[in-house]
Design a protein around this motif. Structure first.
Motif, short mmCIF file in Angstrom:
data_model
loop_
_atom_site.label_atom_id
_atom_site.label_comp_id
_atom_site.label_asym_id
_atom_site.label_seq_id
_atom_site.Cartn_x
_atom_site.Cartn_y
_atom_site.Cartn_z
N TYR A 229 1.00 -1.14 0.12
CA TYR A 229 -0.02 0.06 0.00
C TYR A 229 1.00 1.31 0.09
N SER A 230 1.95 1.14 0.70
CA SER A 230 2.85 2.24 0.66
C SER A 230 3.46 2.45 -0.51
N THR A 231 3.81 1.55 -1.31
CA THR A 231 4.54 1.74 -2.48
C THR A 231 3.47 2.19 -3.62
N ILE A 232 2.30 1.78 -3.55
CA ILE A 232 1.30 2.59 -4.38
C ILE A 232 1.02 4.11 -4.00
N THR A 233 1.09 4.14 -2.75
CA THR A 233 1.13 5.68 -2.30
C THR A 233 2.19 6.61 -2.97
N GLU A 234 3.40 5.86 -2.98
CA GLU A 234 4.50 6.59 -3.28
C GLU A 234 4.41 6.76 -5.01
N TYR A 235 3.87 5.51 -5.48
CA TYR A 235 3.77 5.74 -7.02
C TYR A 235 2.77 7.05 -7.24
N LEU A 236 1.87 7.20 -6.60
CA LEU A 236 0.77 8.08 -6.85
C LEU A 236 1.33 9.41 -6.57
N GLY A 237 2.63 9.63 -6.01
CA GLY A 237 3.22 10.87 -5.68
C GLY A 237 2.99 11.46 -4.30
N PHE A 238 2.37 10.69 -3.41
CA PHE A 238 2.15 11.24 -2.12
C PHE A 238 3.48 10.75 -1.26
N GLU A 239 3.54 11.36 -0.10
CA GLU A 239 4.69 10.66 0.85
C GLU A 239 4.09 9.70 1.63
N ILE A 240 5.07 8.71 1.85
CA ILE A 240 5.01 7.47 2.60
C ILE A 240 4.83 8.02 3.82
N ASN A 241 4.02 7.19 4.82
CA ASN A 241 3.52 7.54 6.20
C ASN A 241 2.42 8.56 6.36
N GLU A 242 2.52 9.47 5.19
CA GLU A 242 1.47 10.74 5.31
C GLU A 242 0.28 10.49 4.37
N GLY A 243 0.92 10.03 3.27
CA GLY A 243 -0.18 9.83 1.96
C GLY A 243 -1.05 8.85 1.94
N LEU B 159 3.40 -0.97 -16.11
CA LEU B 159 1.91 -1.39 -16.21
C LEU B 159 1.17 -0.35 -15.97
N PHE B 160 1.47 0.60 -15.33
CA PHE B 160 0.41 1.85 -15.06
C PHE B 160 0.88 3.01 -15.87
N GLY B 161 2.04 3.08 -16.24
CA GLY B 161 2.25 4.40 -16.91
C GLY B 161 3.21 5.32 -15.81
N GLU B 162 3.32 6.47 -16.23
CA GLU B 162 4.09 7.48 -15.54
C GLU B 162 3.79 7.64 -14.12
N PRO B 163 4.66 7.52 -13.19
CA PRO B 163 4.39 7.89 -11.92
C PRO B 163 4.08 9.43 -11.54
N TYR B 164 3.75 9.79 -10.41
CA TYR B 164 3.90 11.20 -9.87
C TYR B 164 3.00 12.20 -11.02
N LEU B 165 1.89 11.85 -11.34
CA LEU B 165 1.05 12.77 -12.39
C LEU B 165 0.66 13.90 -11.47
N ASP B 166 0.26 15.08 -12.08
CA ASP B 166 -0.44 16.13 -11.36
C ASP B 166 -2.09 15.78 -11.39
N ILE B 167 -2.40 15.48 -10.03
CA ILE B 167 -3.73 14.90 -9.90
C ILE B 167 -4.69 16.17 -10.14
N ARG B 168 -4.35 17.33 -10.22
CA ARG B 168 -5.21 18.45 -10.43
C ARG B 168 -6.02 18.37 -11.92
N GLU B 169 -5.40 17.72 -12.79
CA GLU B 169 -6.08 17.33 -14.25
C GLU B 169 -6.95 16.30 -13.86
N GLU B 170 -8.09 16.68 -14.52
CA GLU B 170 -8.96 15.60 -14.34
C GLU B 170 -8.92 14.13 -14.87
#
Ligand SMILES: [Fe+2]
Ligand SMILES: [Fe+2]
Lengths: 167, 564
Positions: free
Chosen positions: B184-198, B250-261
């Protein structure tokens, strides 16, 4: 601002633990607890000035493609300038001119070395790397021949644990 | 004689002191250093305790560290060293950190208190989690204890039972790297959030998406056998990145900007799928625990238990009779578990008594008296200050609270909170986005009296106990939509807290609010987005000024910030 600018597209976050390593915060006390007020003012004055210069260099990178962030940093810079100015003025007033100059120079030199130290942590790693690698190779041999067992179950946890041991 | 438990070096250092006779004091290092999640050795905490309780070798029974220092360092190292060449970066990093970890715990302690070596004891990581779970239940032998976290001493999941003489049995263990927490933490990091907070953000985000990647993620984590597919991970070889190229493919580029819909939707789908995998895994783990122990009542601890959406969804599957997650199931709560270990180890067949969930210090222990007058003006210290505060809340004012004892977990439960009237849509939005600077997909949490709960919410009885400390979500009823729209999450859930204690100020305010036809308050922790929760009155003042909150309720009345 954090959302606005991402290094390598990853959320840019300030990790306060890093400043421990660079010697700006001590683990057991804050600098302002340890230093006298006058000395602290000089410390702030000198370091804020340096921080300002570094930030200017940093914003020049940003100017072209992140104008909004650039502006925000400019605002911070103005603030920074004020901090530096106020604390230096305070220090000047409360020190003799001579001791003020000496102490300011001392802080600047210290800060200079601090940066050299922080930046060189990576560069000097080539000295330690071979040593560390040989340790690792050694351990890997030991582990290979040791067949360590893991306990999936434990009938009496409190009896089987040695409270004074760290392993 | 005091028992002291310490959790440190890894994530959120904390200390718990107790004499098992009414004096409890749980504090976190971040409260003093003002560094969120401070994981350094808790120097400042210990100095505080030494001063307040006059600690010395004679009045300390034992000091317990929450895990075995060498073991926890070694177990991770051991895995990576099977391929020393491939994993060299991680190994070097880990080797360098050897002396920064908990190995020198005794030396660190001894710098502050001269204490004899035999008074220092070491618990075991998952055992500390498990023993902390005892703080919220009565009949220990009715329950099976499940611990599930990222990794602790090389263990990732454990199942325990405890009999009435406190003989503890470990029924099953799963080992590093097969960890649903790290997944779960790894997915968190992949999405660009910080581990332990995200992780909380991922959980909130998951409600916006559909689990369309379920099949792919099942390849990555085997939910039936609790095995991880290491092809997708790099946390064993790369000290700064936890996912590998294969996840990227598998999922494409990490850390995308989630403000784009477009990105937001994609990320919500990934988060939703990861959440589903987590829930399936936990469901299977609970079934396994039942098979092993025959018990249908569960105490769940470990960082993974902080996922309150999971708790809520599991309750709908009727796989257990009761599920309890204590207020701080993560590593910082383990300081309490460690103290409990120290006590059990000495007494052999007794554990600590816990009378309530507010194990932190009282506010008057924290502060010097004069500070109140230095920073605050008295507004109303008469008996009707509750009425005045209620009036302000009804009129849309945001009010801070600072009374009673501190909370243990990551959530503020009313004693160190910011409150506003949940019926007032504008002030709720203002509080969330402007004052607290949270993200729009994380709604604020409601707080209300126990007696009103059924009117607005529904929940499965098996997890109802967790509502006392916001440990779970619950479903909103139509009545809630009519009036308190702004606190409902997009999937129709709320992270509700109920108040039972009739003597608490929070209870009195809520009771009074009802006279004005409003039953629910919004409750959020007293801090600005990334700061630690306020600790002393100085923090209170600074935070109130920064968030532009004017009024504050303290133990003896209503105060207002001074202009200094
Ligand atoms: Fe500054
Ligand atoms: Fe843990």
């Amino acid at each position: 601002m954090i959302l606005e600018y991402k290094i390598n597209k990853k959320e840019l976050s300030f990790i306060p633990n890093h400043i421990y390593n660079k010697g700006y915060i001590y683990k057991d006390h804050f600098i302002f607890e340890k230093k006298k007020l006058n000395d602290f003012a000089i410390f702030i004055g000198a370091n804020e000035e340096i921080a300002e210069k570094k930030l200017i260099a940093f914003t020049d990178h940003l100017k072209a493609h992140k104008p909004l962030v650039h502006k925000q940093i400019q605002d911070i810079l103005k603030d920074e300038e004020k901090h530096a100015e106020y604390s230096l003025r305070f220090a000047k007033k409360n020190h003799g001119l001579f001791s003020y100059k000496i102490k300011l120079a001392k802080e600047k030199i210290l800060s200079f070395f601090r940066h050299i130290y922080a930046n060189s942590l990576n560069k000097f790693s080539f000295i330690f790397k071979p040593i560390l690698i040989s340790i690792i190779i050694l351990i890997s041999f030991v582990v290979y021949f040791l067949n360590l067992k893991k306990n999936i179950t434990d009938d009496n946890v409190m009896k089987n644990i040695d409270p004074n041991s760290i392993t | 004689m005091y028992y002291i438990g310490i959790s440190a070096y890894y994530h959120e250092s904390s200390v718990f002191l107790t004499d098992n006779n009414g004096t409890d004091c749980f504090i976190k290092e971040e409260s003093f250093s003002r560094i969120k999640g401070d994981k350094n050795f808790p120097q400042r905490c210990l100095k505080f305790l030494i001063k307040k309780f006059d600690l010395k070798n004679d009045n300390i029974k034992s000091i317990c560290f929450y895990e075995k220092p060498f073991k926890s360092w070694w177990e991770i190292f051991k895995y990576s060293i099977k391929n020393p060449f491939e994993n060299r970066d991680f190994l070097i990093h880990h080797l360098k950190n050897f002396n920064e970890g908990s190995i020198f715990f005794y030396t660190d302690i001894n710098k502050l208190i001269n204490i004899s070596r035999n008074k220092i004891v070491y618990s075991s990581h998952h055992l500390s989690h498990c023993l902390y779970g005892l703080s919220v239940i009565k009949d220990v032998s009715d329950y099976v204890y499940i611990t599930c976290d990222g990794v602790g001493e090389g263990e990732t999941m454990s199942v325990y039972t405890i009999d009435n003489n406190f003989k503890i049995k470990k029924l099953w263990t799963n080992f590093y790297p097969d960890s649903i927490g790290l997944f779960y933490s790894t997915i968190t990091e992949y999405l660009g959030f910080e581990i332990n907070e995200g992780e909380f953000k991922v959980m909130s985000l998951s409600s916006f998406g559909k689990p369309i990647y379920e099949k792919e993620l099942k390849e990555i984590f085997d939910i039936n056998n609790f095995k991880i597919n290491m092809d997708y991970f790099e946390f064993h070889k790369n000290p700064s990145k936890s996912f590998s190229k294969k996840l990227y493919d598998l999922f494409g580029e990490p850390y995308l900007d989630i403000r784009e819909e477009k990105n937001f939707n994609k990320y919500a789908d990934i988060a939703s799928s990861a959440q589903l995998i987590l829930e399936h895994t936990m469901k299977n783990l609970i079934k396994k625990a039942y098979d092993l122990s025959g018990k249908r009542k569960i105490v769940l601890t470990g960082g993974v238990a902080l996922n309150c959406k999971m708790i809520h969804n599991l309750s709908k599957q009727s796989i257990f009779e009761e599920l309890i997650v204590p207020p701080s199931p993560g590593d910082s709560g383990s300081a309490v578990g460690a103290a409990n270990f120290a006590f059990l180890e000495k007494s052999k067949n007794k554990t600590l008594n816990f009378n309530n969930i507010y194990l932190g210090p009282e506010k008057k222990l924290i502060n010097k008296k004069e500070n109140k007058d230095n920073f605050f003006l008295k507004v109303n210290l008469t008996n009707d200050y509750i009425i005045e505060a209620t009036n302000k809340l009804i009129n849309g004012e945001v009010i801070a609270t600072y009374y009673g004892s501190n909370e243990v977990g990551p959530r503020s439960l009313g004693n160190t909170s910011i409150l506003c009237n949940a019926a007032n849509h504008e002030s709720v939005i203002n509080l969330n986005l402007n004052l607290k600077k949270r993200q729009h997909f994380q709604p604020l949490a409601p707080i209300l009296l126990e007696e009103d709960f059924e009117k607005y919410f529904s929940i499965n009885k098996s997890i109802i106990k967790n509502l006392e400390w916001m440990g779970t979500l619950c479903d909103a009823k139509q009545t809630l939509y009519n009036k308190y729209n702004s606190i409902i999450h997009v999937d129709g859930t709320c992270r509700t807290q109920i108040i039972k204690d009739k003597n608490s100020i929070t209870y009195k305010i809520l009771k009074n609010m009802k006279n004005y036809g409003s039953d629910i308050l919004v409750n959020t922790s007293f801090n600005i987005s990334k700061d630690p929760v306020v600790f002393d009155l100085f923090d209170v003042y600074v935070n109130m000024k920064r968030m532009k909150i004017e009024f504050i309720l303290m133990d003896d009345g209503l105060y207002q910030t001074k202009n200094l």
